[in-house]
Design a protein around this motif. Structure first.
Motif, mmCIF file in Angstrom:
data_model
loop_
_atom_site.group_PDB
_atom_site.id
_atom_site.type_symbol
_atom_site.label_atom_id
_atom_site.label_comp_id
_atom_site.label_asym_id
_atom_site.label_seq_id
_atom_site.Cartn_x
_atom_site.Cartn_y
_atom_site.Cartn_z
ATOM 1 N N LYS A 55 77.803 65.438 51.379
ATOM 2 C CA LYS A 55 78.051 65.003 52.757
ATOM 3 C C LYS A 55 76.776 64.949 53.594
ATOM 4 O O LYS A 55 76.758 64.326 54.650
ATOM 5 C CB LYS A 55 79.061 65.938 53.420
ATOM 6 N N LYS A 90 73.961 63.407 52.969
ATOM 7 C CA LYS A 90 73.305 62.092 53.001
ATOM 8 C C LYS A 90 73.917 61.162 54.040
ATOM 9 O O LYS A 90 73.254 60.249 54.524
ATOM 10 C CB LYS A 90 73.356 61.452 51.622
ATOM 11 N N ASP A 91 75.139 61.400 54.432
ATOM 12 C CA ASP A 91 75.805 60.549 55.417
ATOM 13 C C ASP A 91 75.596 61.036 56.849
ATOM 14 O O ASP A 91 76.026 60.394 57.793
ATOM 15 C CB ASP A 91 77.309 60.500 55.125
ATOM 16 N N ARG A 92 74.941 62.129 56.997
ATOM 17 C CA ARG A 92 74.773 62.757 58.293
ATOM 18 C C ARG A 92 73.519 62.241 58.982
ATOM 19 O O ARG A 92 72.518 61.936 58.344
ATOM 20 C CB ARG A 92 74.664 64.257 58.055
#
Length: 94
Positions: free
Chosen positions: A8, A10-12
């Motif tokens: 999660k 990498k999407d932040r």
């Protein structure tokens, strides 16, 4: 036991303050590694001083006190404990 889901991350999105902290950590880590290579004797001396100070402070909290010279001897394994309090100091150091 908790598990952390790294996927999660990498999407932040990260704000500039967090990125600045990460950059500083990276910079200081490089300086630390350089210091370790260039000045190992000084670093070891500072580590020994910190161990003695930590041992002294922790034992003072418990009401165990001794002289600075005796504490240095105990922390550097140059003597054997004379009494129960000195055994406690050795126990904390280990």
């Amino acid at each position: 036991m908790r598990e952390f889901d790294y996927s999660k991350l990498k999407d932040r999105t990260w704000d500039n303050e967090i990125l600045s902290y990460i950059a500083k950590i990276h910079e200081f880590k490089g300086k630390q590694e350089l210091f370790l290579r260039q000045k190992p004797v000084e670093l070891n001396r500072l580590v020994e001083i910190a161990k003695i100070q930590s041992t002294e402070s922790s034992n003072q909290i418990e009401g165990i006190v001794t002289t600075n010279a005796r504490l240095k001897q105990l922390c550097s394994d140059k003597t054997t404990p004379r009494n129960r309090n000195e055994e406690e100091i050795l126990g904390y150091r280990a």
